[in-house]
Design a protein around this motif. Sequence first.
Motif, PDB file in Angstrom:
ATOM      1  N   LEU A 178       0.820  -1.246   0.045  1.00 11.05           N
ATOM      2  CA  LEU A 178      -0.162   0.130  -0.063  1.00 11.05           C
ATOM      3  C   LEU A 178       0.809   1.279  -0.098  1.00 11.05           C
ATOM      4  O   LEU A 178       2.056   1.467   0.800  1.00 11.05           O
ATOM      5  CB  LEU A 178      -1.018  -0.075   1.025  1.00 11.05           C
TER       6      LEU A 178
ATOM      7  N   LYS B  83       0.863   5.181   0.778  1.00 10.36           N
ATOM      8  CA  LYS B  83       0.261   6.408   1.520  1.00 10.36           C
ATOM      9  C   LYS B  83       0.225   7.597   0.315  1.00 10.36           C
ATOM     10  O   LYS B  83       1.358   7.934  -0.499  1.00 10.36           O
ATOM     11  CB  LYS B  83       0.766   6.975   2.772  1.00 10.36           C
TER      12      LYS B  83
ATOM     13  N   ARG C  58     -10.108   6.194  -7.546  1.00 10.28           N
ATOM     14  CA  ARG C  58     -10.827   5.302  -7.105  1.00 10.28           C
ATOM     15  C   ARG C  58     -12.297   5.151  -7.573  1.00 10.28           C
ATOM     16  O   ARG C  58     -12.705   3.984  -7.687  1.00 10.28           O
ATOM     17  CB  ARG C  58     -10.778   5.675  -5.464  1.00 10.28           C
TER      18      ARG C  58
ATOM     19  N   HIS D 286      -7.777   0.974  -5.083  1.00 11.57           N
ATOM     20  CA  HIS D 286      -8.705   0.688  -3.582  1.00 11.57           C
ATOM     21  C   HIS D 286      -7.891   1.373  -2.716  1.00 11.57           C
ATOM     22  O   HIS D 286      -6.617   1.731  -2.750  1.00 11.57           O
ATOM     23  CB  HIS D 286      -8.387  -0.835  -3.368  1.00 11.57           C
ATOM     24  N   SER D 287      -8.728   1.937  -1.927  1.00 16.82           N
ATOM     25  CA  SER D 287      -8.013   2.868  -0.585  1.00 16.82           C
ATOM     26  C   SER D 287      -8.241   1.941   0.669  1.00 16.82           C
ATOM     27  O   SER D 287      -9.560   1.231   0.666  1.00 16.82           O
ATOM     28  CB  SER D 287      -8.711   4.084  -0.534  1.00 16.82           C
ATOM     29  N   HIS D 288      -7.383   1.951   1.542  1.00 12.60           N
ATOM     30  CA  HIS D 288      -7.485   1.312   2.734  1.00 12.60           C
ATOM     31  C   HIS D 288      -7.177   2.253   3.905  1.00 12.60           C
ATOM     32  O   HIS D 288      -6.153   2.862   3.999  1.00 12.60           O
ATOM     33  CB  HIS D 288      -6.440   0.069   2.826  1.00 12.60           C
ATOM     34  N   ARG D 289      -8.252   2.284   4.671  1.00 11.43           N
ATOM     35  CA  ARG D 289      -8.046   3.482   5.843  1.00 11.43           C
ATOM     36  C   ARG D 289      -7.189   2.931   7.130  1.00 11.43           C
ATOM     37  O   ARG D 289      -6.722   1.570   7.116  1.00 11.43           O
ATOM     38  CB  ARG D 289      -9.473   3.679   6.515  1.00 11.43           C
TER      39      ARG D 289
ATOM     40  N   ASP E 200      -2.097   1.812   8.737  1.00  9.08           N
ATOM     41  CA  ASP E 200      -1.148   1.012   7.590  1.00  9.08           C
ATOM     42  C   ASP E 200      -1.934   1.231   6.444  1.00  9.08           C
ATOM     43  O   ASP E 200      -1.506   0.233   5.761  1.00  9.08           O
ATOM     44  CB  ASP E 200      -1.256  -0.185   8.256  1.00  9.08           C
ATOM     45  N   GLY E 201      -2.819   2.136   6.277  1.00  6.40           N
ATOM     46  CA  GLY E 201      -3.634   2.211   5.246  1.00  6.40           C
ATOM     47  C   GLY E 201      -2.752   2.842   4.273  1.00  6.40           C
ATOM     48  O   GLY E 201      -1.678   3.130   3.916  1.00  6.40           O
TER      49      GLY E 201
ATOM     50  N   TYR F 255      -3.059   3.166  -0.674  1.00  6.62           N
ATOM     51  CA  TYR F 255      -3.730   3.096  -2.021  1.00  6.62           C
ATOM     52  C   TYR F 255      -2.958   1.904  -2.821  1.00  6.62           C
ATOM     53  O   TYR F 255      -2.038   1.574  -2.684  1.00  6.62           O
ATOM     54  CB  TYR F 255      -3.538   4.321  -3.042  1.00  6.62           C
TER      55      TYR F 255
END
Length: 142
Positions: free
Chosen positions: A24, A26, A49, A55-58, A61-62, A64
């Motif tokens: 991922l 940032k 997106r 995909h984005s992950h919050r 440790d998030g 793209y």
Amino acid sequence: MYVSARTDYAVRAMLAVAADHPHLVKAATLAAAQEIPLSFLQGILLDLRRAGLLHSHRGVDGGYALARPAEDITVGDVVRAVGGALTTVRGLPTTTTTYHGVATGLKDVWLAVEEAIKGVVNHRTLAELTVSAIPTTTLTTN
């Protein structure tokens, strides 16, 4: 073809995310690495997106990641996600132009230009471009 800063930044961002796959990335790290203003990049990432390219992950440790394999995402996909039409004439889609008299054949020229551009951007994938790149550093920080 006019390539806006937005389009250029979007393609560069997607290439950077593709090069760091499967990690991922940032937004802040991406902005710094590609020298893109963070606030501008955040809007671009949102469009990418929404177009189903990222995909984005919050969370802490998030970040793209690509929504599809880099082999399945073309430069044209990215351009259309953030800029709309590949070519325009006076700000309007090439297909809607009309001419009269001696300029009647001009529409065919603009349509041929559009097809030539499509021939390039719709057949160059992120995977092809990242393979030819010389890696300097990774964007992820673990």
